[in-house]
Design a protein around this motif. Structure first.
Motif, PDB file in Angstrom:
ATOM      1  N   LEU A  87       0.827  -1.203   0.000  1.00 27.90           N
ATOM      2  CA  LEU A  87       0.000   0.000   0.000  1.00 27.90           C
ATOM      3  C   LEU A  87       0.866   1.259   0.000  1.00 27.90           C
ATOM      4  CD1 LEU A  87      -2.827  -1.069   2.490  1.00 27.90           C
ATOM      5  CD2 LEU A  87      -3.001  -0.810   0.008  1.00 27.90           C
ATOM      6  N   ILE A  88       1.956   1.230   0.766  1.00 28.05           N
ATOM      7  CA  ILE A  88       2.877   2.369   0.778  1.00 28.05           C
ATOM      8  C   ILE A  88       3.469   2.576  -0.609  1.00 28.05           C
ATOM      9  CG2 ILE A  88       5.131   3.159   1.620  1.00 28.05           C
ATOM     10  CD1 ILE A  88       4.429   1.943   4.335  1.00 28.05           C
ATOM     11  N   ASP A  89       3.865   1.479  -1.250  1.00 27.91           N
ATOM     12  CA  ASP A  89       4.461   1.568  -2.583  1.00 27.91           C
ATOM     13  C   ASP A  89       3.484   2.169  -3.584  1.00 27.91           C
ATOM     14  OD1 ASP A  89       4.984  -0.240  -5.385  1.00 27.91           O
ATOM     15  OD2 ASP A  89       6.717   0.717  -4.479  1.00 27.91           O
TER      16      ASP A  89
ATOM     17  N   ARG B 118       2.103  12.188   6.196  1.00 29.44           N
ATOM     18  CA  ARG B 118       1.038  12.190   5.191  1.00 29.44           C
ATOM     19  C   ARG B 118       0.727  10.772   4.722  1.00 29.44           C
ATOM     20  NH1 ARG B 118       2.281  17.069   1.038  1.00 29.44           N
ATOM     21  NH2 ARG B 118       0.112  16.692   0.458  1.00 29.44           N
ATOM     22  N   MET B 119       1.734   9.889   4.763  1.00 30.10           N
ATOM     23  CA  MET B 119       1.495   8.503   4.373  1.00 30.10           C
ATOM     24  C   MET B 119       0.549   7.823   5.360  1.00 30.10           C
ATOM     25  SD  MET B 119       2.141   6.348   1.972  1.00 30.10           S
ATOM     26  CE  MET B 119       3.618   6.978   1.158  1.00 30.10           C
ATOM     27  N   VAL B 120       0.686   8.136   6.654  1.00 29.67           N
ATOM     28  CA  VAL B 120      -0.224   7.582   7.663  1.00 29.67           C
ATOM     29  C   VAL B 120      -1.663   7.975   7.344  1.00 29.67           C
ATOM     30  CG1 VAL B 120      -0.935   7.756  10.085  1.00 29.67           C
ATOM     31  CG2 VAL B 120       1.473   7.398   9.516  1.00 29.67           C
ATOM     32  N   ARG B 121      -1.869   9.252   7.003  1.00 27.88           N
ATOM     33  CA  ARG B 121      -3.219   9.718   6.676  1.00 27.88           C
ATOM     34  C   ARG B 121      -3.733   9.055   5.398  1.00 27.88           C
ATOM     35  NH1 ARG B 121      -1.155  14.941   8.278  1.00 27.88           N
ATOM     36  NH2 ARG B 121      -1.009  15.600   6.096  1.00 27.88           N
TER      37      ARG B 121
ATOM     38  N   LEU C 105       9.015   1.079   7.863  1.00 28.17           N
ATOM     39  CA  LEU C 105       8.826   0.390   6.591  1.00 28.17           C
ATOM     40  C   LEU C 105       9.301   1.236   5.415  1.00 28.17           C
ATOM     41  CD1 LEU C 105       5.349  -1.293   7.197  1.00 28.17           C
ATOM     42  CD2 LEU C 105       7.615  -2.347   7.277  1.00 28.17           C
ATOM     43  N   MET C 106       9.034   2.538   5.469  1.00 28.15           N
ATOM     44  CA  MET C 106       9.518   3.405   4.393  1.00 28.15           C
ATOM     45  C   MET C 106      11.040   3.413   4.354  1.00 28.15           C
ATOM     46  SD  MET C 106       6.879   6.673   4.357  1.00 28.15           S
ATOM     47  CE  MET C 106       7.669   7.411   2.905  1.00 28.15           C
TER      48      MET C 106
ATOM     49  N   MET D  89      12.345   0.334   2.744  1.00 30.27           N
ATOM     50  CA  MET D  89      12.106   0.340   1.300  1.00 30.27           C
ATOM     51  C   MET D  89      12.910   1.422   0.588  1.00 30.27           C
ATOM     52  SD  MET D  89       7.965  -0.130   1.528  1.00 30.27           S
ATOM     53  CE  MET D  89       7.651  -0.136  -0.235  1.00 30.27           C
ATOM     54  N   GLY D  90      13.655   2.210   1.358  1.00 27.96           N
ATOM     55  CA  GLY D  90      14.463   3.261   0.749  1.00 27.96           C
ATOM     56  C   GLY D  90      13.648   4.434   0.251  1.00 27.96           C
ATOM     57  N   LEU D  91      12.493   4.695   0.872  1.00 30.16           N
ATOM     58  CA  LEU D  91      11.604   5.763   0.426  1.00 30.16           C
ATOM     59  C   LEU D  91      11.676   6.941   1.378  1.00 30.16           C
ATOM     60  CD1 LEU D  91       8.413   3.687  -0.484  1.00 30.16           C
ATOM     61  CD2 LEU D  91      10.381   4.243  -1.919  1.00 30.16           C
TER      62      LEU D  91
END
Length: 206
Positions: free
Chosen positions: A51-53, A66-69, A86-87, A90-92
């Motif tokens: 989902l993050i990706d 903002r990713m949490v929201r 997790l980000m 993933m190197g984000l």
């Protein structure tokens, strides 16, 4: 072409960024990370990574807050520390919105996609190119690279402070002079790659 084959093209030690390699290979970053030694420890983490990706691909300027929201809007409640972890795995990292490097020109010809179902089995069978940007203190620099899909080698690259086609043409000329010519040349069909200046060089090599 199988997922495992395309996964094999991705090399973290390559000078081309991992994000760009995944995009060129048609593999999501979460899928790639799930096959590596740094893969999430649980199935739940892997689901969150997917989902993050997806969200990051659409909005690469999202940081963890903002990713949490965003995840909550998609029906998944995750605390910020977990998203940060997790980000990071993933190197984000969130970035300021950058320029559109794939803008098409309405008068340029659109070419058919030739790679669907194709087995890439030798060097110079397929080359691919793309433009990305490097954020600087006072603007952006633009990086174009050409890679060989079989060897995963970066054949040529150039940096420019503008988005005109000249640095893309120079990159192409260098790759052709050094490595011969490809059977298929793949791009996102941005205006630089469909301009007559660029395509005439490829037609010259046919």
């Amino acid at each position: 072409m199988s997922l495992e084959t395309r996964m094999g093209w991705i090399d973290p030690s390559n000078s081309l960024s991992l994000v760009r390699q995944c995009a060129l290979a048609g593999v999501s970053r979460a899928t790639w990370y799930s096959h590596q030694s740094l893969k999430p420890a649980s199935g739940d983490d892997l689901q969150v990574c997917h989902l993050i990706d997806q969200a990051y691909t659409q909005r690469p300027f999202y940081g963890s807050r903002r990713m949490v929201r965003c995840l909550k809007d998609r029906g998944l409640t995750v605390n910020r520390k977990r998203v940060q972890r997790l980000m990071a795995s993933m190197g984000l990292a969130g970035m300021a919105p950058g320029p559109n490097t794939s803008r098409k020109h309405p008068q340029n010809r659109i070419y058919p996609y030739l790679l669907r179902g194709l087995q890439v089995v030798r060097p110079n069978q397929v080359w691919s190119t793309d433009i990305t940007y490097v954020r600087l203190a006072r603007g952006f620099a633009y990086l174009v690279a050409i890679i060989d899909w079989y060897s995963r080698k970066v054949l040529s690259w150039r940096i420019s402070n503008s988005m005109d086609s000249a640095f893309c043409v120079d990159c192409l000329e260098d790759a052709l002079a050094t490595h011969g010519k490809p059977e298929i040349f793949n791009s996102d069909q941005g205006s630089q790659f469909t301009s007559t200046t660029f395509t005439d060089i490829l037609k010259r090599e046919e």
